[in-house]
Design a protein around this motif. Structure first.
Motif, short mmCIF file in Angstrom:
data_model
loop_
_atom_site.label_atom_id
_atom_site.label_comp_id
_atom_site.label_asym_id
_atom_site.label_seq_id
_atom_site.Cartn_x
_atom_site.Cartn_y
_atom_site.Cartn_z
N ILE A 86 -2.11 -8.78 8.00
CA ILE A 86 -1.16 -7.66 8.05
C ILE A 86 -0.45 -7.56 9.40
CG2 ILE A 86 -0.81 -5.20 7.61
CD1 ILE A 86 -1.73 -6.87 5.18
N ARG A 131 4.92 5.20 10.01
CA ARG A 131 4.88 5.03 8.56
C ARG A 131 4.35 3.65 8.19
NH1 ARG A 131 8.13 8.38 5.44
NH2 ARG A 131 8.66 6.72 4.02
N LEU A 132 4.82 2.63 8.95
CA LEU A 132 4.43 1.26 8.61
C LEU A 132 2.97 0.99 8.92
CD1 LEU A 132 7.45 -0.89 9.85
CD2 LEU A 132 6.78 -0.46 7.50
N PHE A 133 2.52 1.41 10.10
CA PHE A 133 1.18 1.01 10.52
C PHE A 133 0.15 2.12 10.37
CE2 PHE A 133 4.22 -1.63 12.91
CZ PHE A 133 3.99 -2.77 12.19
N ILE A 189 4.68 0.91 1.07
CA ILE A 189 4.84 0.10 2.28
C ILE A 189 4.44 -1.31 1.85
CG2 ILE A 189 3.99 -0.35 4.61
CD1 ILE A 189 5.47 2.21 4.56
N THR A 225 5.18 -6.56 7.61
CA THR A 225 5.25 -5.26 6.93
C THR A 225 6.62 -4.62 7.10
OG1 THR A 225 3.89 -4.68 8.79
CG2 THR A 225 2.96 -4.28 6.64
N ILE A 262 3.65 -13.33 6.36
CA ILE A 262 4.10 -12.04 5.83
C ILE A 262 4.32 -11.07 6.99
CG2 ILE A 262 3.03 -12.24 3.58
CD1 ILE A 262 0.68 -10.62 4.63
N GLY A 288 -5.90 1.58 5.13
CA GLY A 288 -4.75 0.84 4.63
C GLY A 288 -5.09 -0.61 4.38
N LYS A 315 9.16 5.36 12.29
CA LYS A 315 9.05 4.25 11.34
C LYS A 315 7.76 3.46 11.57
CE LYS A 315 12.02 0.84 9.20
NZ LYS A 315 13.36 0.30 9.06
N SER A 338 -5.38 6.60 -0.43
CA SER A 338 -4.39 5.54 -0.36
C SER A 338 -4.62 4.71 -1.61
CB SER A 338 -4.60 4.72 0.91
OG SER A 338 -3.61 3.73 1.01
N SER A 363 15.50 -3.38 13.74
CA SER A 363 16.10 -2.26 13.00
C SER A 363 17.36 -2.70 12.26
CB SER A 363 16.41 -1.10 13.95
OG SER A 363 17.44 -1.48 14.83
N ALA A 375 -0.14 3.41 7.58
CA ALA A 375 -0.64 2.94 6.29
C ALA A 375 -1.48 1.70 6.46
CB ALA A 375 0.52 2.67 5.35
N THR A 409 0.86 -1.18 0.00
CA THR A 409 0.00 0.00 0.00
C THR A 409 0.90 1.24 0.00
OG1 THR A 409 -1.85 1.08 1.09
CG2 THR A 409 -0.21 0.13 2.51
N ALA A 410 0.30 2.41 0.08
CA ALA A 410 1.10 3.64 0.00
C ALA A 410 0.90 4.48 1.24
CB ALA A 410 0.70 4.44 -1.23
N THR A 411 1.97 5.14 1.67
CA THR A 411 1.85 6.23 2.64
C THR A 411 2.34 7.47 1.89
OG1 THR A 411 2.52 7.04 4.79
CG2 THR A 411 4.10 5.67 3.64
N TYR A 412 1.86 8.65 2.28
CA TYR A 412 2.14 9.84 1.47
C TYR A 412 3.05 10.81 2.20
CZ TYR A 412 -1.28 8.05 -1.76
OH TYR A 412 -1.93 7.25 -2.65
N GLU A 458 9.58 -1.56 5.04
CA GLU A 458 9.76 -0.49 4.06
C GLU A 458 10.64 -0.99 2.92
OE1 GLU A 458 9.77 3.92 5.73
OE2 GLU A 458 11.03 2.58 6.91
N LEU A 461 12.22 -0.61 16.59
CA LEU A 461 11.81 0.31 15.53
C LEU A 461 11.52 1.68 16.15
CD1 LEU A 461 9.41 -1.86 13.35
CD2 LEU A 461 11.85 -1.50 13.10
#
Lengths: 175, 420
Positions: free
Chosen positions: B264, B151-153, A106, A119, A117, B160, B148, B216, A151, B155, A89-92, A121, B144
């Protein structure tokens, strides 16, 4: 642009009391036993998953209990550093110079050898339009000493191998 | 096997839905829907034996409404229970009402089910944070940074999750953004013909939807579900009592509520085995359960009307396939040829659906109410054909919990010991 008209009815505004509510801090409890082993291996630049002996599913990041068999998986298996994009998906982000919103991908990656799976970057240089479901990716470790936590995997990078660059079936033979 | 009592729906009622019902408070909003329901069912408050209520906790900034709203519900000194399951709340309280009647407890025949949400009172993002904050805070322990994680969650919140589903669905079926916009246009046109709905857009076109910016990818601003204030009430009763309240009672013949592994975000920072977010094993399993209870072998032929819970247009397509009503990867083609229009072969969401009206705690119950009203012939946007069997669906959680209710104008045959 962006405004859609709809049949709107206004209601009288009555008896409104403003209030503010500050949320208290919470203490959550999690059993992170399986994650510890995985993180120690991450420090040595190795990816390991936890395999359930009942259904042979491999969990990465590791899971305490297998949801299918309700048993505790206890067999560690090595995973490759490559994987595929299962969904994205996308974050802006706002471009500082132009002020335009730029989509940043993302992705949820399934590592080769794992059945789950998670999530992450992508490399910030990869444009959103170039991402697709089934895209092959590989781990980019962070520079310097590893910390032994999530990280350590800085991001996932697209694989640029010879097979990817062949555009027509005959190209490989010509070279 | 012991079978429970046959359950019927005798009436349903709504209040007016809008983005800000600033003229009433939460209790008055709920009372509007209850009065409407009692009027439609020719029923009085003294006839009601028990109550089931539910809303999404945390979204309004007021906790435990059942503890202070009893008088407004009319439930003083009567059995009352509250069920909340997030987005599926409406579906779950419908099923709880069904269980209350079918159990056959002495003196409990007529059960009023009330779902509501007064979202303009509170802060929806606080409510959502109360769902996801525990998982997210764990990731700070995993090294994390908060930036970050956001940004990850960020979305991966409600929109999302829908866009993950949309991307995988579009990859699977080859449907385009235009197809998604077509679903939205049909819903908004249907909503304009219904009296209580929120987003009434009688003149909306596909081009107008595609002209709005992305929220999105691939979901645009014009495709999103609104945040609505509203309430809905449905009267569940026994087969014998239902004939007192209405000429055409609607019989509930199958219910199911199945949860699958969440997608997810896996639990406790682990991965999740749901690799394809639009695969929806929970929906497939719950449809098997509900259809077998109702004696339906060919859902694509036997079900004549369907209300699905689809805040985002791609979900409407995806659910219709997973519930066995259309073949895999063909739902968007059925929207192109008009099968799903009110005068089509299988009308879908003639109320405008959750895409046009989303009062979270009431949304699932409104699906049940609308499907029942279509069978009774009393719906706001009534389909021209006679509906015999209808399906109401609702969805919630982290892409995992699905509830279903199969309704018909005929009671199911229950074989009791000593029959035949």
């Amino acid at each position: 642009m962006g405004r859609l008209e709809y049949v709107k009815k206004e209601y009288a505004r009555t008896r409104t009391v403003e209030g503010k509510w500050y949320l208290s801090s919470c203490k959550y409890k999690y059993n992170i036993t399986p994650v510890k082993t995985c993180f120690e291996m991450l420090k040595r630049r190795k990816l390991v998953g936890l395999k359930c002996r009942g259904c042979n599913h491999v969990f990465f990041p590791p899971k305490l209990v297998c949801p299918r068999c309700m048993t505790m998986p206890d067999k560690w298996v090595g995973l490759r550093e490559t994987g595929v994009v299962a969904t994205f998906t996308a974050t802006y982000d706002k471009d500082e110079k132009t002020g335009e919103l730029v989509p940043v991908p993302i992705v949820a990656v399934r590592l080769d050898g794992a059945d789950t799976i998670y999530t992450v970057e992508l490399n910030p240089k990869i444009k959103f339009d170039d991402v697709y479901v089934g895209m092959p990716v590989k781990v980019k470790w962070r520079d310097g000493e590893l910390q032994g936590n999530l990280s350590d995997i800085e991001y996932f990078d697209a694989i640029e191998d010879a097979g990817m660059l062949i555009k027509e079936p005959g190209d490989a033979v010509k070279k | 096997m012991m079978a429970g009592r046959q359950v019927a729906i005798a009436g349903a009622g709504f209040c007016e839905h809008a983005s800000k019902r600033s003229d009433v408070n939460m209790a008055e909003l709920v009372r509007e829907a209850i009065d409407n329901c009692l009027k439609n069912a020719n029923c009085e408050l003294k006839d009601i034996d028990a109550f089931v209520t539910g809303n999404m906790p945390g979204f309004e900034g007021i906790g435990f409404p059942e503890l202070w709203m009893t008088d407004w519900l009319g439930a003083r000194n009567k059995p009352l229970m509250r069920v909340t399951t997030g987005g599926t709340t409406g579906g779950s309280i419908g099923i709880a009402g069904y269980y209350n009647v079918t159990a056959g407890l002495p003196g409990i025949d007529n059960v009023l089910v009330v779902g509501f949400e007064h979202q303009s009172c509170g802060d929806t993002s606080v409510g959502l944070a109360s769902v996801a904050y525990a998982e997210v805070s764990l990731y700070t322990k995993f090294g994390l940074s908060m930036e970050k994680i956001q940004r990850l969650f960020g979305a991966g919140s409600a929109i999302g999750i829908a866009s993950y589903q949309a991307i995988n669905y579009m990859k699977r079926s080859g449907c385009t953004e235009e197809d998604l916009a077509r679903v939205v246009v049909q819903n908004r046109h249907n909503a304009a013909k219904n009296w209580y709905t929120h987003l009434k857009m009688p003149k909306l076109t596909i081009e107008e939807v595609l002209d709005t910016p992305y929220v999105s990818y691939p979901l645009r601003y014009g495709m999103l579900t609104p945040a609505t204030d509203g309430a809905c009430a449905v009267l569940f009763t026994t087969e014998e009592n239902s004939k007192k309240f209405t000429d055409i009672p609607v019989f509930v013949n199958g219910v199911a509520s199945v949860s699958n592994e969440n997608a997810i975000l896996g639990y406790a920072g682990s991965g999740t085995g749901q690799i394809d977010p639009c695969e929806q094993v929970g929906a497939i399993e719950s449809s098997k359960l509900a259809y077998s209870q109702a004696g339906i072998s060919f859902p694509e032929k036997e079900i004549e009307y369907v209300e699905v819970y689809s805040p985002f247009p791609n979900q409407e397509l995806q659910w219709l396939e997973r519930l066995g009503l259309f073949k895999e990867n063909t739902a968007h083609l059925r929207y192109r040829d008009g099968t799903t229009a009110p005068n089509g072969e299988l009308p879908v969401n003639c109320s405008g659906g959750v895409n046009s009206t989303n009062a979270i705690g009431a949304s699932g119950l409104e699906r049940i109410a609308e499907a029942a009203l279509q069978i009774m012939g009393k719906a706001g946007n009534q389909v021209p054909k006679t509906v015999h069997t209808a399906l109401a669906h609702s969805w919630g959680g982290v892409i995992n919990l699905v509830t279903l209710m199969v309704m018909s104008d005929k009671p199911k045959r229950i074989w009791k010991k000593g029959d035949a």
